[in-house]
Design a protein around this motif. Structure first.
Motif, PDB file in Angstrom:
ATOM      1  N   LEU A 146       0.848  -1.186   0.000  1.00  0.00           N
ATOM      2  CA  LEU A 146       0.000   0.000   0.000  1.00  0.00           C
ATOM      3  C   LEU A 146       0.883   1.234   0.000  1.00  0.00           C
ATOM      4  N   PRO A 154      -3.278   5.508   6.170  1.00  0.00           N
ATOM      5  CA  PRO A 154      -3.820   4.617   5.145  1.00  0.00           C
ATOM      6  C   PRO A 154      -3.741   3.149   5.570  1.00  0.00           C
ATOM      7  N   VAL A 202      -6.068  -0.982   4.860  1.00  0.00           N
ATOM      8  CA  VAL A 202      -7.139  -1.691   4.159  1.00  0.00           C
ATOM      9  C   VAL A 202      -8.103  -2.225   5.215  1.00  0.00           C
ATOM     10  N   PRO A 242      -6.598  -6.226  -1.659  1.00  0.00           N
ATOM     11  CA  PRO A 242      -5.391  -5.401  -1.543  1.00  0.00           C
ATOM     12  C   PRO A 242      -4.322  -5.747  -2.579  1.00  0.00           C
ATOM     13  N   SER A 291     -11.894  -1.235  -4.455  1.00  0.00           N
ATOM     14  CA  SER A 291     -10.859  -0.924  -3.474  1.00  0.00           C
ATOM     15  C   SER A 291     -11.346  -1.109  -2.040  1.00  0.00           C
ATOM     16  N   VAL A 329      -9.202   0.227   0.388  1.00  0.00           N
ATOM     17  CA  VAL A 329      -8.308   1.170   1.052  1.00  0.00           C
ATOM     18  C   VAL A 329      -9.133   2.199   1.826  1.00  0.00           C
ATOM     19  N   ARG A 367      -8.508   5.723   4.063  1.00  0.00           N
ATOM     20  CA  ARG A 367      -7.514   6.761   4.341  1.00  0.00           C
ATOM     21  C   ARG A 367      -8.024   7.719   5.417  1.00  0.00           C
TER      22      ARG A 367
END
Length: 364
Positions: A99, A182, A184, A336, A343, A345, A347
């Motif tokens: 990542l 950040p 996952v 990931p 996605s 992810v 943040r």
């Protein structure tokens, strides 16, 4: 409209180390009764009436806290009965992902892969709990702070999961989370259903419909390979109601790899804003019907392939292969490592949100 009043209670359920564990009882008289633990966010039982109005527990669970704790120990089968799973539901290939240019290595606990967040995931934690009394529902909100580095994942993540039981026999699970860096994140609930009643044989005679025209083929470690493929002309086509066991022991290579169904279906009508229809299951004997809506793009249908008779449930009967099925609303496995998948992810400044709703009713 009925003037039934909902009920919400709390009772001791044992201890894990220095932490006291409680069981929360959510009930509508004449409707559903749901028991939720603040250990692992487990749905321990869910009683629903059959077509004659006779209530029965329709989810798999253990009778005592020690059984859940023992099942989470190294070397145990880790069947995740009724549990909240995270930080990452399903599998991450090789226990690693990259990542923003940094590679993270996670403990593996499912062959070469990391499953359901690792060996000490959200299902093995004691969550803080708040009781909720609302005009048309009762519920419990669970919260957990997962520190940076927990099971190898980056960022401190604060997660809230709310169970609400409404007067229309619907149980909703709402998930929200934030992160300070950040990371996952992929959360789900791993309840196993048997609409004939917990411990009452297998679910292969249940009829199942899944609103999906594609699924993700897997390799021999159950990691998705290639792109999602059409379900048409395969044993994975549940667009029309089909008995779970009708094709489960056929020669299809994907069924042989998983010992049955343990795959991600790509939902046709996924809507991240509003729960959309995902699946429906019916037991022809009891008449009970389970309907599921979700905001998630994927549905992992697992047919209980690895349940074994050393697992003894709340009713004192052993669970064998097919004793229950799981419908896990989530993002896709190994996302990931798959930029072509939706996605996962999260943040800083963003809010993770998803909602899944289970409705219990009866058919004619």
């Amino acid at each position: 409209m009925s003037q039934r009043e909902p009920e919400l209670g709390r009772e001791p359920f044992g201890r894990v180390g220095d932490a006291e564990v409680h069981r929360y009882v959510l009930a509508w008289p004449g409707g559903l009764t749901v028991r939720v633990l603040d250990y692992g966010g487990v749905i321990q039982s869910l009683e629903a009436p059959d077509r004659r109005g006779v209530p029965g527990n329709v989810v798999l669970g253990f009778p005592a806290l020690d059984d859940y704790v023992a099942n989470n120990q190294p070397g145990a089968s880790r069947v995740f009965l009724g549990a909240l799973v995270g930080r990452y539901a399903n599998r991450i290939a090789g226990g690693t992902f990259t990542l923003d240019g940094t590679t993270y290595r996670l403990p593996v606990n499912n062959g070469p892969n990391t499953l359901h967040g690792g060996p000490d995931g959200f299902d093995a934690q004691v969550w803080s709990a708040t009781e909720l009394h609302e005009p048309d529902s009762v519920g419990v909100r669970l919260e957990l702070v997962s520190p940076a580095g927990d099971q190898g994942f980056p960022a401190t993540v604060t997660t809230q999961v709310t169970y609400r039981l409404s007067r229309d026999n619907r149980l909703s699970i709402t998930y929200s989370a934030t992160a300070d860096a950040p990371t996952v994140l992929n959360l789900t609930n791993h309840t196993y259903w048997n609409l004939a009643g917990e411990g009452n044989g297998d679910v292969f005679g249940h009829s199942l419909r899944i609103d999906a025209s594609r699924f993700c083929p897997v390799d021999d470690t159950l990691i998705p390979v290639g792109s999602p493929v059409p379900v048409e002309s395969t044993p994975f086509d549940f667009r029309e109601p089909t008995p779970i066991g009708a094709r489960i022991d056929g020669p299809d290579p994907q069924l042989l790899l998983a010992g049955g169904y343990d795959h991600n279906w790509v939902l046709d009508d996924a809507d991240p804003a509003t729960p959309a229809f995902a699946a429906q299951a019916d037991d022809p004997v009891s008449g009970r019907r389970l309907t599921m809506w979700t905001t998630e793009p994927g549905l992992q249908f697992y047919s209980g392939n690895f349940l074994t008779e050393d697992l003894v449930g709340t009713g004192g009967r052993p669970y064998r292969r097919g004793a229950g099925f799981a419908l896990e609303a989530q993002h896709f496995p190994d996302s990931p490592n798959r930029p072509d998948f939706p996605s996962t992810v999260l943040r800083p400044g963003e809010a993770y949100h998803q909602e899944t709703v289970y409705g219990l009713s009866t058919s004619d």
